[in-house]
Design an enzyme around this catalytic site. Structure first.
Site: not given
Ligand code: 5GP
Ligand code: MG
Length: 177
Positions: A44, A99-100, A103, A131, A159, A165
């Site tokens: 991402g 990182e993108d 969450d 977020k 994505d 993407r």
């Molecule tokens: P985490 O919950 O561990 O912070 O994030 C889990 C994964 O979900 C990460 O790779 C993050 O980039 C991806 N992610 C979180 N929110 C979103 C979203 O709104 N859209 C997309 N496409 N990926 C997300």
């Molecule tokens: Mg990611």
């Protein structure tokens, strides 16, 4: 499946460009005279990373890791593993992780823990979007592009089932998809 995807622009390309300029200014100030190792998290972050590094004015090395979380469904389970390990040596380096989106924080908490054990000289984190309403574990963010609502975002590298993407804007993907 509907024929026309339900997409709404949350952050347009001009605002993205302006924000990356601001992030790069801050990073340039902090890493002046240094030679950091930048670690992008696949897949991402690759669009964001490509735009960001071209604004950085110090010598840098680049590497990637890939993370994947166990369990089915779209919810992160909290169990993360590394599908691709960094090739570069971490010990003694100034490491900047890119990182993108953050969450729940499980993915980045896992990676930061992994990298800290390898004794970098310093370790910082840059995310395109945060977020915060969804956070399950605390993660310190050094550079944040946007604080975003609890919506599923696509575009600019992000994505849904490997699609979208290539969209130049950060978009909200509607419920219908
Ligand atoms: P985490 O919950 O561990 O912070 O994030 C889990 C994964 O979900 C990460 O790779 C993050 O980039 C991806 N992610 C979180 N929110 C979103 C979203 O709104 N859209 C997309 N496409 N990926 C997300
Ligand atoms: Mg990611």
């Amino acid at each position: 499946m509907s024929s026309k995807p339900d997409l709404r622009v949350l952050v347009g390309r001009q605002e993205i460009e302006k924000t990356i300029g601001r992030l790069a200014d801050n990073i340039n100030e902090d890493y002046r005279g240094k030679n950091p190792l930048i670690i992008g998290i696949l897949i991402g972050s690759f669009v964001f990373l490509a735009d960001l590094i071209r604004l950085l004015e110090f010598p840098l090395d680049l590497d990637f890791v890939r993370l994947s979380s166990y369990g089915a469904g779209t919810e992160t389970s909290g169990k993360v593993r590394m599908a691709l390990e960094p090739g570069a040596q971490i010990k003694g380096r100034d490491v900047l992780v890119v990182e993108d989106i953050i969450d729940t924080g499980y993915s980045l908490a896992f990676l930061i823990d992994y990298l800290k054990k390898k004794e970098p000289a310093s370790l910082k984190l840059c995310v395109l979007a945060d977020k915060p309403s969804r956070r399950q574990v605390p993660v310190e963010i050094d550079y944040n592009g946007f604080t975003v609502p609890d919506e599923f975002l696509v575009g600019y590298g992000l994505d849904y089932n490997e699609k979208y993407r290539n969209l130049p804007d950060i978009c909200i993907l509607g419920e219908g998809e």
